[in-house]
Design a protein around this motif. Structure first.
Motif, mmCIF file in Angstrom:
data_model
loop_
_atom_site.group_PDB
_atom_site.id
_atom_site.type_symbol
_atom_site.label_atom_id
_atom_site.label_comp_id
_atom_site.label_asym_id
_atom_site.label_seq_id
_atom_site.Cartn_x
_atom_site.Cartn_y
_atom_site.Cartn_z
ATOM 1 N N GLU A 119 -5.575 28.694 -37.960
ATOM 2 C CA GLU A 119 -5.402 30.148 -38.006
ATOM 3 C C GLU A 119 -4.100 30.603 -37.341
ATOM 4 O O GLU A 119 -3.998 31.719 -36.845
ATOM 5 N N SER A 120 -3.102 29.726 -37.313
ATOM 6 C CA SER A 120 -1.800 30.082 -36.741
ATOM 7 C C SER A 120 -0.735 30.032 -37.834
ATOM 8 O O SER A 120 -0.896 29.351 -38.846
ATOM 9 N N CYS A 121 0.354 30.762 -37.616
ATOM 10 C CA CYS A 121 1.477 30.760 -38.552
ATOM 11 C C CYS A 121 2.376 29.551 -38.265
ATOM 12 O O CYS A 121 2.479 29.100 -37.129
ATOM 13 N N LEU A 122 3.019 29.038 -39.300
ATOM 14 C CA LEU A 122 3.887 27.874 -39.164
ATOM 15 C C LEU A 122 5.314 28.252 -39.530
ATOM 16 O O LEU A 122 5.561 28.850 -40.587
ATOM 17 N N THR A 123 6.241 27.895 -38.658
ATOM 18 C CA THR A 123 7.652 28.072 -38.960
ATOM 19 C C THR A 123 8.142 26.886 -39.785
ATOM 20 O O THR A 123 7.394 25.931 -40.035
ATOM 21 N N LEU A 124 9.402 26.940 -40.189
ATOM 22 C CA LEU A 124 9.963 25.842 -40.971
ATOM 23 C C LEU A 124 9.970 24.545 -40.172
ATOM 24 O O LEU A 124 9.658 23.479 -40.715
ATOM 25 N N ASP A 125 10.307 24.642 -38.886
ATOM 26 C CA ASP A 125 10.295 23.429 -38.047
ATOM 27 C C ASP A 125 8.889 22.860 -37.928
ATOM 28 O O ASP A 125 8.702 21.635 -37.982
ATOM 29 N N ASP A 126 7.898 23.729 -37.759
ATOM 30 C CA ASP A 126 6.514 23.257 -37.675
ATOM 31 C C ASP A 126 6.093 22.579 -38.972
ATOM 32 O O ASP A 126 5.447 21.524 -38.955
ATOM 33 N N PHE A 127 6.455 23.181 -40.093
ATOM 34 C CA PHE A 127 6.070 22.638 -41.393
ATOM 35 C C PHE A 127 6.729 21.285 -41.643
ATOM 36 O O PHE A 127 6.073 20.332 -42.098
ATOM 37 N N LEU A 128 8.028 21.170 -41.338
ATOM 38 C CA LEU A 128 8.725 19.892 -41.529
ATOM 39 C C LEU A 128 8.196 18.819 -40.583
ATOM 40 O O LEU A 128 8.056 17.647 -40.967
ATOM 41 N N HIS A 129 7.896 19.212 -39.343
ATOM 42 C CA HIS A 129 7.327 18.258 -38.387
ATOM 43 C C HIS A 129 5.973 17.745 -38.884
ATOM 44 O O HIS A 129 5.681 16.537 -38.787
ATOM 45 N N TYR A 130 5.173 18.641 -39.430
ATOM 46 C CA TYR A 130 3.874 18.247 -39.980
ATOM 47 C C TYR A 130 4.062 17.280 -41.146
ATOM 48 O O TYR A 130 3.372 16.247 -41.233
ATOM 49 N N LYS A 131 4.990 17.576 -42.051
ATOM 50 C CA LYS A 131 5.218 16.710 -43.200
ATOM 51 C C LYS A 131 5.727 15.340 -42.769
ATOM 52 O O LYS A 131 5.344 14.303 -43.342
ATOM 53 N N HIS A 132 6.588 15.308 -41.745
ATOM 54 C CA HIS A 132 7.084 14.027 -41.234
ATOM 55 C C HIS A 132 5.934 13.191 -40.670
ATOM 56 O O HIS A 132 5.855 11.976 -40.923
ATOM 57 N N GLN A 133 5.044 13.813 -39.922
ATOM 58 C CA GLN A 133 3.929 13.065 -39.327
ATOM 59 C C GLN A 133 2.969 12.551 -40.389
ATOM 60 O O GLN A 133 2.487 11.416 -40.302
ATOM 61 N N VAL A 134 2.671 13.376 -41.391
ATOM 62 C CA VAL A 134 1.771 12.949 -42.462
ATOM 63 C C VAL A 134 2.371 11.766 -43.220
ATOM 64 O O VAL A 134 1.688 10.779 -43.524
ATOM 65 N N HIS A 135 3.663 11.843 -43.515
ATOM 66 C CA HIS A 135 4.322 10.753 -44.237
ATOM 67 C C HIS A 135 4.339 9.470 -43.404
ATOM 68 O O HIS A 135 4.126 8.362 -43.936
ATOM 69 N N LYS A 136 4.572 9.597 -42.106
ATOM 70 C CA LYS A 136 4.608 8.414 -41.251
ATOM 71 C C LYS A 136 3.229 7.782 -41.118
ATOM 72 O O LYS A 136 3.094 6.555 -41.061
ATOM 73 N N GLN A 137 2.173 8.606 -41.092
ATOM 74 C CA GLN A 137 0.820 8.068 -41.014
ATOM 75 C C GLN A 137 0.433 7.342 -42.295
ATOM 76 O O GLN A 137 -0.284 6.332 -42.254
#
Length: 334
Positions: A212-230
């Motif tokens: 329930e929080s908003c995501l900035t571009l940095d948050d979104f890219l960080h999330y995508k990097h972690q998902v890809h690495k996992q």
């Protein structure tokens, strides 16, 4: 100070229980014992002694680690149950209880091609009673363009799903050809099964995403990097990072610099559905209204009635399918 008070309260609780156990033992010695009383006393004594032992263990172990806040737990529970975001400014004391939602289940035949006939039209019938209050009145009911549910505008307001800025839009579009979609159909996360939902929640938790929080571009890219690495145990390539940035821009057409939680959740739900479900299983997610709209658009373009349309007709069909209001055309083009 909070730690000291917690430890003192634990010790006091252990002392009180110990006194109760001693008094109970003394009473057993003074009273004549029968088999039933002895058995009851033994069970009670075991329960009290167990409680004393648990209290002593708590006192020795000290205060527990700080747990997740109640607000965070409530947010994860709403995500798990598909209840969406509850407005903080809404008066919960006077609100209706949301109807229970049961997530869909996968069937054995879901991966097989669905039997959809072009000639046989489907009869679309909306509910006669409001989905929220389950009462029929002479007032105008707003039908959903996706499902069979209908709603009172007053019930939507009391539920917190119809705010001032969207009330006019619902009133104007609910009975038009474009229509209005209800809060059930707007939440694409509700298409996930329980197993798929738990998988998504684990991914969000591992990536430290706060619900329930908003995501900035940095948050979104960080999330995508972690998902890809996992998933692949390697760093995400630069080309995929650029693609993720384009996805963020598509989710933020107004250029606010952040994406809302519901938009992010719907996007990730779509990504998960595309990843784990074949095309036939996705076709089975279409409601009768959606199938009828697709059938109508297809038959209108199939001029020779041979059951096929060309590439140009496909582009025209997609344009007709995703048509928007005139006021939304700019954001859609962007």
């Amino acid at each position: 100070m909070g730690v000291l008070m917690s430890r003192r309260q634990t010790v006091e609780r252990v002392q009180k229980v110990s006194l109760a156990v001693s008094a109970f033992k003394d009473g057993l010695r003074e009273q004549p014992s029968t088999r039933r009383r002895a058995e009851a006393g033994t069970a009670r004594q075991g329960t009290l002694e167990q409680e004393v032992q648990e209290g002593e263990e708590e006192a020795v172990a000290g205060p527990s680690q700080p747990e997740e806040s109640s607000a965070g737990k409530a947010a994860w529970e709403r995500l798990r149950d598909g209840r969406g975001v509850e407005p903080e400014e809404f008066d919960r004391a006077n609100r209706f209880t949301p109807p229970a939602f049961i997530r869909p289940k996968r069937e054995l035949h879901d991966d097989e091609p669905p039997d959809i006939s072009l000639e046989q039209r489907e009869q679309i019938l909306n509910d006669e009673m409001c989905e929220i209050c389950e009462v029929w009145t002479a007032e105008s009911l707003f039908p959903c363009r996706i499902c069979h549910r209908v709603y009172h505008d007053g019930c939507l307001r009391r539920m917190g799903y119809l705010q001032k800025d969207s009330a006019v839009e619902v009133t104007e579009t609910a009975h038009t050809e474009t229509g209005w979609s209800c809060y059930y159909c707007d939440n694409l996360n509700l298409l996930l099964t329980e197993e798929e939902m738990y998988s998504l929640m684990e991914t969000l938790k591992n990536c430290k995403i706060i619900p329930e929080s908003c995501l900035t571009l940095d948050d979104f890219l960080h999330y995508k990097h972690q998902v890809h690495k996992q998933q692949f145990e390697q760093t995400m390539p630069e080309a995929q990072e650029e693609q993720a940035a384009l996805q963020f821009n598509a989710l933020d057409p107004d250029k606010k610099g952040h994406i809302e939680w519901q938009d992010f959740l719907s996007h990730e739900s779509i990504q998960l559905l595309q990843k784990i479900r074949p095309q036939n299983a996705l076709l089975r997610l279409l409601t009768p209204k959606e199938r009828e709209r697709a059938r109508t658009a297809f038959l209108a373009l199939d001029q020779d009635n041979d059951g096929f349309i060309g590439e140009a007709e496909c582009r025209q069909a997609r344009h007709s399918w995703f048509r928007k209001h005139q006021k939304e055309m700019l954001s859609c083009n962007v």
